[in-house]
Design an enzyme around this catalytic site. Structure first.
Site, PDB file in Angstrom:
ATOM      1  N   GLY A 105       0.712  -1.126   0.059  1.00  0.00           N
ATOM      2  CA  GLY A 105       0.028  -0.060   0.137  1.00  0.00           C
ATOM      3  C   GLY A 105       0.920   1.219   0.174  1.00  0.00           C
ATOM      4  N   MET A 155      -3.701  -6.885  -7.020  1.00  0.00           N
ATOM      5  CA  MET A 155      -3.349  -8.220  -7.923  1.00  0.00           C
ATOM      6  C   MET A 155      -4.351  -8.951  -8.817  1.00  0.00           C
ATOM      7  SD  MET A 155      -0.166  -7.347  -7.579  1.00  0.00           S
ATOM      8  CE  MET A 155       0.819  -8.761  -8.209  1.00  0.00           C
ATOM      9  N   HIS A 196       0.573   1.364 -13.310  1.00  0.00           N
ATOM     10  CA  HIS A 196       1.611   0.126 -13.713  1.00  0.00           C
ATOM     11  C   HIS A 196       3.085   0.380 -13.619  1.00  0.00           C
ATOM     12  CE1 HIS A 196       2.307  -3.666 -15.458  1.00  0.00           C
ATOM     13  NE2 HIS A 196       3.153  -3.095 -16.298  1.00  0.00           N
TER      14      HIS A 196
END
Lengths: 204, 204
Positions: free
Chosen positions: A12, A92, A111
Site C-alpha cells: 500500500g 493483484m 503500472h
C-alpha cells in the site's frame, strides 16, 4: 471533490502516497476507504493508522480476478462509503463486472512500466531481462484488459547498469508516488478528457 | 577509430547527423561509405554532397529483406571500403546472412520508439494510436529479429496532445540525431560491453 476508494493487495505504498498528497492538498479529493482482497495486507494497517475505514473482502476462489460475488461485495462496500472514484494500488486481480461496469471511466491503475511495454507481473524484472535503458510508470484508466486502458500520464526513469530488480523497482515506485497524485490532480480538477484510447489534458 | 558504413533506404537524415557529428569530432570515427537498396534515395545524394562514396545495390526481389546475393554484394562493397562497423539509417529491410554474420556485433540500428514498444513500421503512428504520453528512440545492436537486439541507449521525448504523426515523428527524429552520435561515441571509445541482452557502459 473526489471521494476515493483504494483497492490494494499488498504494502500500500501508493495508498500512503495518495493519502499524504490529499492531506497536503495536492488534489481535490479525499481517500474515504481502503479495500483489500488479502486479509493481512499492510495497506489495511496503513488505513487504520491514517484513520481511514479499511475492509478485507474475500474475492472468491480465483486469485487473479475480482468477479462475481466478490466484485459485488466490493461495489456494495464502496457505495456505502460514497466512493465515486476508485484507485487501484497494487491490486493483484483483474477487475471484472460488476465492479468494472460500476466504476467504468472512474477507475485508474498505476503500472510499473512504460506501457504497452512489460504488462503483467514484475515489470521491473521483465525490463531488466530485456535490457531496456529507460523504465517508468503509467497511470491508466482500467478497462477489461490487463494494463490496457487509456493512458493519463507516464513518467520515465533511467535504468542503471548495476540495477537489481529491487533497486529498479524502488526507483519506479518513487516515480509512482509522484505520478499518482499528479494524475488525481488532473482528474479531480476536471482537466482530463477521454476519447477512445486518447486522453487529452485540458489546459488550466 | 571506426570506419563506418551506413545503410539506408530513404532521406538519410541520420546519415547526415552522423557525418556532421564526425566532422565535429563527437566520436572517434569517420563515415567511409553509404549504401542504399533504393536507387534514387536521397541518402545517396547526401553522400555525394559530403564527398563520401555512395552506392546503390540491388537487394533482390524481397522488398523486406537483405539476403543472399544482395546481402553478399553489400558485404563485398563494404569490405572494399574497409568498413569495420555498420550503421543502419532508415534501412527498410531485415538484415540476413551473409551481411548479418559478417558484421555480427558490429552493426547498430536506431528505431523510433522505446523498444520493446512499437517495433516495425511507423512507430510514431502506432504510439499515437495507442495513446502513449512518452515516446522516444532506441539505438540497438542488430540481430536476426526485427528491432530485437541488445539496447545501447534510449532517449525519451514527450507526446503532446495536439501531435500529428508528422509532428511526433519530427520530434523523435530530433532525438535520434543526438542519440546516434552519442551511441557511436560510447562504442568508438570502447566503453560498450555486451553480455547476452544486456549492454553495459563502462565508466570513463
Amino acid at each position: 471533490m473526489l471521494n476515493i476508494g483504494v483497492l490494494g493487495s499488498g504494502n500500500g505504498s501508493n495508498f500512503q502516497a495518495i493519502v499524504d498528497a490529499a492531506k497536503r492538498g495536492e488534489f481535490e479529493g479525499r481517500v474515504c476507504c481502503a479495500v483489500s482482497d488479502v486479509a493481512d495486507a499492510y495497506i489495511l494497517e496503513r488505513a487504520s493508522k491514517a484513520g481511514i475505514p479499511g475492509r478485507h473482502i474475500d474475492c472468491g476462489p480465483s486469485k487473479s480476478k475480482a468477479e462475481g460475488v466478490g466484485a459485488e461485495k466490493i461495489v456494495e462496500y464502496m457505495r456505502g462509503c460514497d466512493v465515486d472514484f476508485v484507485v487501484l494500488a497494487g491490486f493483484m486481480r483483474i477487475v471484472k463486472d460488476p465492479l468494472l461496469s460500476e466504476f467504468s471511466g472512474r477507475m485508474i491503475n498505476i503500472h510499473p512500466s512504460l506501457l504497452p511495454a512489460f504488462p503483467g507481473l514484475a515489470s521491473w524484472k521483465q525490463a531488466l531481462e530485456y535490457g531496456v535503458k529507460v523504465a517508468g510508470c503509467t497511470v491508466h484508466y482500467v478497462d477489461a484488459g490487463m494494463d490496457t486502458g487509456p493512458i493519463v500520464l507516464q513518467r520515465c526513469i533511467p535504468v542503471i547498469d548495476d540495477d537489481t530488480p529491487e533497486s529498479l523497482h524502488a526507483r519506479i515506485q518513487k516515480a509512482e508516488h509522484v505520478a499518482y497524485p499528479e494524475a488525481l490532480n488532473l482528474i479531480s480538477s476536471g482537466r482530463v478528457e477521454v476519447a477512445g484510447r486518447k486522453v487529452r489534458i485540458v489546459k488550466d
